[in-house]
Structure formats: C-alpha cells, structure tokens
Design an enzyme around this catalytic site. Structure first.
Site, PDB file in Angstrom:
ATOM      1  N   ARG A   1     -36.187  45.710 -17.792  1.00 54.43           N
ATOM      2  CA  ARG A   1     -36.737  45.313 -16.350  1.00 54.43           C
ATOM      3  C   ARG A   1     -35.511  45.434 -15.256  1.00 54.43           C
ATOM      4  NH1 ARG A   1     -41.543  41.214 -17.033  1.00 54.43           N
ATOM      5  NH2 ARG A   1     -42.828  42.550 -18.323  1.00 54.43           N
ATOM      6  N   HIS A   2     -34.439  45.858 -15.548  1.00 55.43           N
ATOM      7  CA  HIS A   2     -33.537  46.197 -14.789  1.00 55.43           C
ATOM      8  C   HIS A   2     -33.050  45.118 -13.630  1.00 55.43           C
ATOM      9  CE1 HIS A   2     -33.619  49.911 -16.428  1.00 55.43           C
ATOM     10  NE2 HIS A   2     -34.943  49.929 -16.345  1.00 55.43           N
ATOM     11  N   CYS A   3     -33.101  43.627 -14.020  1.00 56.68           N
ATOM     12  CA  CYS A   3     -32.723  42.631 -13.258  1.00 56.68           C
ATOM     13  C   CYS A   3     -34.020  42.384 -11.990  1.00 56.68           C
ATOM     14  CB  CYS A   3     -31.409  42.772 -12.803  1.00 56.68           C
ATOM     15  SG  CYS A   3     -30.138  43.136 -14.001  1.00 56.68           S
ATOM     16  N   VAL A   4     -35.036  42.897 -12.268  1.00 61.66           N
ATOM     17  CA  VAL A   4     -35.994  42.750 -11.110  1.00 61.66           C
ATOM     18  C   VAL A   4     -37.542  42.427 -11.947  1.00 61.66           C
ATOM     19  CG1 VAL A   4     -34.979  44.037  -9.290  1.00 61.66           C
ATOM     20  CG2 VAL A   4     -36.226  45.149 -10.857  1.00 61.66           C
TER      21      VAL A   4
END
Length: 239
Positions: free
Chosen positions: A196-199
């Site tokens: 989720r790439h930090c989002v």
C-alpha cells in the site's frame, strides 16, 4: 507537502501552493524526495521555506539526506539536539548556539555518507535532468501502452503516462499484488514493490487491497520495458 507522489508519480503544482501558503502567513516545507532525482529544481524559484530530500532516492547512500532551510527561517528555529559542534559557548545555566547550519549538526556526522551523497549529485548532474526525465517518460509510455490490451490491469494515476514520471503503479482485479511481485522477482528477475506504499488511507477509501509499483530510471532500457510488459502478460495468464 509532497512534491511528487510515490503512489502515482504525479507532481503537485508546488510553486503555486507555496505562494498560497505564504499569502496565508504559513511556512512551507516540501518533501522533495521523490522529485529531486528526476527533474531540475531551484529552491529559490520555488520560494519554499524548507526542502527535504533523501540520498537513496538519487543513487546515493541509504540513511543519508539533506534539508534546505531559507536563512530567515533557520534563524528562528532551535535545534532538536544540541551538543558538540552546535554551541559557541555555555555556562551551567545557559548556552549560546552557533549560526545555522552548524547549530543543527550535533556530534559526529556521517562523513562517508556525505561524500557518497555528493558524488551521486555530481553524477546525476552530468547525466542531465532533462535526459533523465525524457528517458523515464519514454519507458513509462512503452509500459503503459503495453498494458492497454490487458483489461484486468488497472494503472493508478492519470491516463497520460507523461504525468506519472517513472512510476507505473497497477493492480490486477483478481490476482494478488504480492503474488505478481513475487513472480516477477523469482521468475523474471524483475524487482518491484507490492503493498500500500505508505498510503493505506488512499487504498481503503477506494476499496483497493494493494498494488504493484514498478519504478523505471534513466539506466533502464526500452528492451527492459518491453520485457516487463511481456512478463506481466505471462503472469496474469495464471490468474
């Protein structure tokens, strides 16, 4: 505020946002980590108060970064940590700080990291940021065009690949992103990142579980971009 998103590679109109911030008597800090290795940036032209970036995002050592602070902002800030190298004089009751940037650099620095970071900056300047941007856009276009006849592959971000820098973030409607990323690594020797790439909030708000993010750079080739597309074609046949 982030300059360029690590989610989809889109750059915000950061100069205009900086102006609005100052019109409302606010200091403005730009997270430039995703942007600075991909385009020419002039902090004076942006007129930002702070500009932070990371070494590992521009071919430098990990654990190393830098921050630009406008002089009048630096004068107002007190350091989080004081100690050797930050103090001009002290008594048992008080201390006098050195001027910036020295007052922000307590103790021994990562000198090897600083030297490596500096060499990375020189290298990128020699390559040329216009050349970097052009190559990224070319590779992104090849991959995005290659995905057009794969209806179950959904690219995150604008349809125009030139607006997504070197980022191709996508998901398959049936196949797990972690599985795709693992197969790319183990079967085709292609490194991507899944998750989720930090989002997390962005994914939750759209009911998307996760995605696979491929990041191309100037050292990647057109044949590698085509190989990536063909690898995805083979993988999704397993779904």
């Amino acid at each position: 505020m982030v300059f360029t998103s690590n989610l989809d590679g889109v750059s915000n109109p950061i100069k205009e946002i900086t102006k609005i911030s100052h019109q409302n008597d606010s200091l403005f800090l730009i997270d430039g980590a995703q942007a600075i290795g991909h385009q020419k940036i002039d902090v004076r032209d942006l007129d930002c108060d702070f500009f932070a970036f990371s070494g590992h995002k521009m071919l430098g050592p990990s654990g190393m970064g830098a921050v630009y602070i406008k002089k009048k902002s630096a004068e107002k800030l007190r350091p989080l940590i004081v100690g050797g190298g930050t103090v001009e004089d002290s008594t048992y009751e008080s201390h006098k700080l050195l001027e910036a940037p020295l007052k922000f650099e307590a103790g021994l620095q990562d000198y090897a990291g600083i030297i490596g970071f500096g060499e990375a900056v020189k290298y990128l300047k020699n390559v040329g940021f216009e050349n970097i941007k052009s190559q990224e856009q070319k590779l992104n276009r090849i991959i995005s065009e290659g995905f057009k006849d794969l209806p179950q592959i959904k690219i995150i971000g604008p349809a125009n690949s030139e607006l997504r820098s070197g980022i191709i973030n996508f998901y398959h409607q049936k196949m797990a992103s972690h599985e795709i990323s693992l197969l790319l690594d183990k079967t085709y020797n292609i490194m991507t990142r899944s998750g989720r790439h930090c989002v997390h909030s962005w994914y939750n708000s759209r009911n998307i579980n996760d995605s696979v993010r491929a990041s191309v750079y100037f050292y990647n080739t057109e044949s590698e971009a085509e190989y990536f597309v063909e690898s995805i074609r083979k993988i999704i046949k397993l779904a």
